[in-house]
Design a protein around this motif. Structure first.
Motif, mmCIF file in Angstrom:
data_model
loop_
_atom_site.group_PDB
_atom_site.id
_atom_site.type_symbol
_atom_site.label_atom_id
_atom_site.label_comp_id
_atom_site.label_asym_id
_atom_site.label_seq_id
_atom_site.Cartn_x
_atom_site.Cartn_y
_atom_site.Cartn_z
ATOM 1 N N LEU B 35 -9.659 8.655 -19.980
ATOM 2 C CA LEU B 35 -9.230 9.249 -21.244
ATOM 3 C C LEU B 35 -8.738 10.677 -21.021
ATOM 4 O O LEU B 35 -7.689 11.081 -21.547
ATOM 5 C CB LEU B 35 -10.382 9.219 -22.257
ATOM 6 C CG LEU B 35 -10.057 9.758 -23.646
ATOM 7 C CD1 LEU B 35 -8.969 8.929 -24.315
ATOM 8 C CD2 LEU B 35 -11.315 9.788 -24.534
ATOM 9 N N ALA B 36 -9.489 11.453 -20.211
ATOM 10 C CA ALA B 36 -9.084 12.837 -19.940
ATOM 11 C C ALA B 36 -7.709 12.863 -19.271
ATOM 12 O O ALA B 36 -6.844 13.677 -19.628
ATOM 13 C CB ALA B 36 -10.134 13.524 -19.065
ATOM 14 N N SER B 37 -7.483 11.955 -18.322
ATOM 15 C CA SER B 37 -6.191 11.925 -17.625
ATOM 16 C C SER B 37 -5.071 11.521 -18.574
ATOM 17 O O SER B 37 -3.960 12.053 -18.511
ATOM 18 C CB SER B 37 -6.233 10.946 -16.458
ATOM 19 O OG SER B 37 -7.174 11.352 -15.505
ATOM 20 N N ALA B 38 -5.341 10.560 -19.461
ATOM 21 C CA ALA B 38 -4.314 10.125 -20.413
ATOM 22 C C ALA B 38 -3.921 11.294 -21.319
ATOM 23 O O ALA B 38 -2.736 11.500 -21.610
ATOM 24 C CB ALA B 38 -4.830 8.950 -21.235
ATOM 25 N N LEU B 39 -4.915 12.066 -21.753
ATOM 26 C CA LEU B 39 -4.634 13.204 -22.631
ATOM 27 C C LEU B 39 -3.843 14.280 -21.895
ATOM 28 O O LEU B 39 -2.924 14.892 -22.446
ATOM 29 C CB LEU B 39 -5.944 13.780 -23.184
ATOM 30 C CG LEU B 39 -6.687 12.865 -24.163
ATOM 31 C CD1 LEU B 39 -8.093 13.383 -24.429
ATOM 32 C CD2 LEU B 39 -5.897 12.742 -25.472
ATOM 33 N N HIS B 104 -7.948 2.053 -24.663
ATOM 34 C CA HIS B 104 -7.268 3.035 -25.514
ATOM 35 C C HIS B 104 -6.610 4.125 -24.661
ATOM 36 O O HIS B 104 -5.523 4.597 -24.984
ATOM 37 C CB HIS B 104 -8.247 3.654 -26.517
ATOM 38 C CG HIS B 104 -8.718 2.689 -27.575
ATOM 39 N ND1 HIS B 104 -7.837 1.966 -28.355
ATOM 40 C CD2 HIS B 104 -9.954 2.309 -27.977
ATOM 41 C CE1 HIS B 104 -8.526 1.195 -29.190
ATOM 42 N NE2 HIS B 104 -9.809 1.369 -28.972
ATOM 43 N N ALA B 105 -7.278 4.516 -23.577
ATOM 44 C CA ALA B 105 -6.693 5.506 -22.669
ATOM 45 C C ALA B 105 -5.421 4.928 -22.043
ATOM 46 O O ALA B 105 -4.382 5.604 -21.976
ATOM 47 C CB ALA B 105 -7.704 5.891 -21.587
ATOM 48 N N ALA B 106 -5.480 3.680 -21.597
ATOM 49 C CA ALA B 106 -4.317 3.052 -20.964
ATOM 50 C C ALA B 106 -3.173 2.913 -21.973
ATOM 51 O O ALA B 106 -1.999 3.127 -21.635
ATOM 52 C CB ALA B 106 -4.695 1.689 -20.389
ATOM 53 N N SER B 107 -3.517 2.564 -23.207
ATOM 54 C CA SER B 107 -2.503 2.413 -24.234
ATOM 55 C C SER B 107 -1.816 3.765 -24.505
ATOM 56 O O SER B 107 -0.595 3.831 -24.657
ATOM 57 C CB SER B 107 -3.170 1.852 -25.499
ATOM 58 O OG SER B 107 -2.357 2.023 -26.612
ATOM 59 N N THR B 108 -2.613 4.827 -24.546
ATOM 60 C CA THR B 108 -2.066 6.181 -24.705
ATOM 61 C C THR B 108 -1.124 6.506 -23.540
ATOM 62 O O THR B 108 -0.005 6.990 -23.739
ATOM 63 C CB THR B 108 -3.224 7.208 -24.765
ATOM 64 O OG1 THR B 108 -4.020 6.919 -25.915
ATOM 65 C CG2 THR B 108 -2.707 8.631 -24.836
ATOM 66 N N ALA B 109 -1.577 6.228 -22.333
ATOM 67 C CA ALA B 109 -0.784 6.526 -21.138
ATOM 68 C C ALA B 109 0.541 5.754 -21.152
ATOM 69 O O ALA B 109 1.595 6.293 -20.802
ATOM 70 C CB ALA B 109 -1.581 6.198 -19.878
ATOM 71 N N HIS B 110 0.487 4.493 -21.575
ATOM 72 C CA HIS B 110 1.690 3.662 -21.692
ATOM 73 C C HIS B 110 2.747 4.349 -22.547
ATOM 74 O O HIS B 110 3.944 4.271 -22.281
ATOM 75 C CB HIS B 110 1.341 2.343 -22.382
ATOM 76 C CG HIS B 110 1.190 1.188 -21.452
ATOM 77 N ND1 HIS B 110 2.197 0.765 -20.620
ATOM 78 C CD2 HIS B 110 0.152 0.350 -21.230
ATOM 79 C CE1 HIS B 110 1.781 -0.283 -19.929
ATOM 80 N NE2 HIS B 110 0.541 -0.553 -20.276
ATOM 81 N N ARG B 111 2.282 4.971 -23.639
ATOM 82 C CA ARG B 111 3.226 5.547 -24.596
ATOM 83 C C ARG B 111 3.814 6.873 -24.122
ATOM 84 O O ARG B 111 4.788 7.347 -24.681
ATOM 85 C CB ARG B 111 2.560 5.702 -25.961
ATOM 86 C CG ARG B 111 2.213 4.354 -26.603
ATOM 87 C CD ARG B 111 1.668 4.478 -28.010
ATOM 88 N NE ARG B 111 0.979 3.256 -28.433
ATOM 89 C CZ ARG B 111 1.591 2.185 -28.958
ATOM 90 N NH1 ARG B 111 2.885 2.189 -29.142
ATOM 91 N NH2 ARG B 111 0.892 1.120 -29.300
ATOM 92 N N VAL B 112 3.186 7.488 -23.095
ATOM 93 C CA VAL B 112 3.709 8.757 -22.585
ATOM 94 C C VAL B 112 5.140 8.558 -22.069
ATOM 95 O O VAL B 112 6.029 9.380 -22.316
ATOM 96 C CB VAL B 112 2.799 9.328 -21.467
ATOM 97 C CG1 VAL B 112 3.468 10.492 -20.752
ATOM 98 C CG2 VAL B 112 1.465 9.762 -22.069
ATOM 99 N N GLU B 113 5.364 7.453 -21.411
ATOM 100 C CA GLU B 113 6.681 7.178 -20.831
ATOM 101 C C GLU B 113 7.763 7.202 -21.915
ATOM 102 O O GLU B 113 8.814 7.840 -21.771
ATOM 103 C CB GLU B 113 6.668 5.814 -20.140
ATOM 104 C CG GLU B 113 7.898 5.589 -19.283
ATOM 105 C CD GLU B 113 7.837 4.253 -18.538
ATOM 106 O OE1 GLU B 113 8.890 3.812 -18.059
ATOM 107 O OE2 GLU B 113 6.738 3.664 -18.450
#
Lengths: 243, 243
Positions: B35-39, B104-113
């Motif tokens: 989660l921290a990395s995704a943020l 949820h962290a992975a989903s957040t990371a997906h949307r960064v792109e």
């Protein structure tokens, strides 16, 4: 233990397992009915029905508590092995999935009230189609579990891609409406969250299918299915540009 | 059973319970770090980091499988009672919650792109604040569980309203940006889903606090907390009108 006493214990264990299965069936029926009512409330803009769904969520939660209690009692009083143990442990997963399905139904119903404050958006029909699809997959997944039918479970599992495809096309449709007219933005935002809820129900149906496979076969049904939300790839600007 | 053999069994049971606790601690650490990395990936528009988070999700899933196996073995080989049984059963719930947090962290990371394809939206800062809040609650909830500290668990549980309030104000902020300029619609939609992911992480932290209370006290900590997504009430038109 005397043979008669042992026989009695076995019979009692079997009847407790049956009771657990019946409770799961009941919880499944409740979750299905909550979802069906939420979808009906959405398509017919029926606030009373939406409000019943929101209130009805508590009943589903209490069946989950009941399942958890049955599981703890079965485990504490017996030492189940093999398929019995898999059935008991999987009941927890199924109850948790059904509780989430009911939450998604309640969340959908909650949003009906706010959607009714603005003019109907034609995309509601596509949301209804997505809803009908995931509701049928949920029913099918539950029946597969209750009948321990791996073939039907596998078919449910293979149809998850249909859900993802319909969800993606709905997501694009909603973006188009939002770009057309700023007054569509708020209602379409709520429809997007409803669509996401329904897509999650589809995931839960897939998980139920996996649990059915595991209970019957004792092995995992996991490889090969691309479990994803394809809207991650839907970018800025004209939605068609990403098609 | 001879006394020596019984003592050996008790020691081995305790060490297996310790191992289960350590595995939960490890899974919690992994989920927090995801989660921290995704943020961080979101705030710094760091695609490499985002991609690491997406890839890293599998490791979290495999720890959940490992916890489930430990639980089944503990239950099949022993007949735990009381707090031991509660610890073992709650491990399944915690593992499932942590797996969702990592999702949820992975989903957040997906949307960064996809977010990186358009100009930065200032509301990303508010998303970051919500992320920092739920990350701190998650850490605190995990520590409460691992130290069996009901006072700390209660504090986490009481702070869920902060998450809901910040989420609601962020939701309004994003609606305003979308209405300002149609080019903001797609990125803001993805930010809304990220915000929803983070709000769900807050719910999981609250659930962990409830599990901690149940494990230690053997009773439910449920009444009183209004568990809701307040954005259901955010209606059409000018967002200020609903404030």
């Amino acid at each position: 233990m005397a043979p008669q006493e042992e026989m009695h214990t076995v019979r009692s264990f079997d009847s407790e397992l049956d009771r657990l299965g019946q409770t799961i069936g009941r919880m499944g029926g409740l979750a299905e009915s909550q979802l069906a009512s939420a979808l009906q409330a959405l398509s017919q803009r029926d606030l009373d029905l939406a409000s019943q769904v929101v209130t009805g969520d508590e009943a589903v939660d209490s069946v989950e508590d009941n399942i958890n209690e049955q599981v703890v009692r079965l485990l504490a009083l017996r030492q189940p092995m093999g398929e019995d143990l898999r059935v008991i442990m999987s009941s927890l997963k199924i109850a948790s999935a059904l509780e989430r399905v009911a939450d998604h139904a309640a969340s959908t119903a909650h949003r009906v009230e706010i959607l009714n404050k603005s003019a109907p958006i034609p995309a509601v029909k596509t949301v209804g189609r997505l809803g009908a699809l995931v509701l049928s997959l949920l029913k099918e997944a539950l029946d597969s579990y209750l009948h321990r039918d791996c073939d039907r479970a596998l078919k449910v599992w293979q149809r998850d891609q249909e859900v993802d495809d319909l969800y993606s096309s709905l997501f694009r449709e909603l973006l188009t409406y939002m770009m057309e007219d700023p007054r569509h933005i708020t209602p379409c935002t709520h429809l997007m969250f409803i669509a996401k809820n329904l897509e999650r129900v589809g995931d839960h149906a897939t998980n139920l299918a996996e649990v059915t496979w595991f209970v019957v076969k004792g092995s995992q049904l996991k490889s090969g299915r691309p479990k994803s939300d394809d809207t991650y790839a839907i970018g800025t600007g004209s939605p068609e540009a990403d098609a």
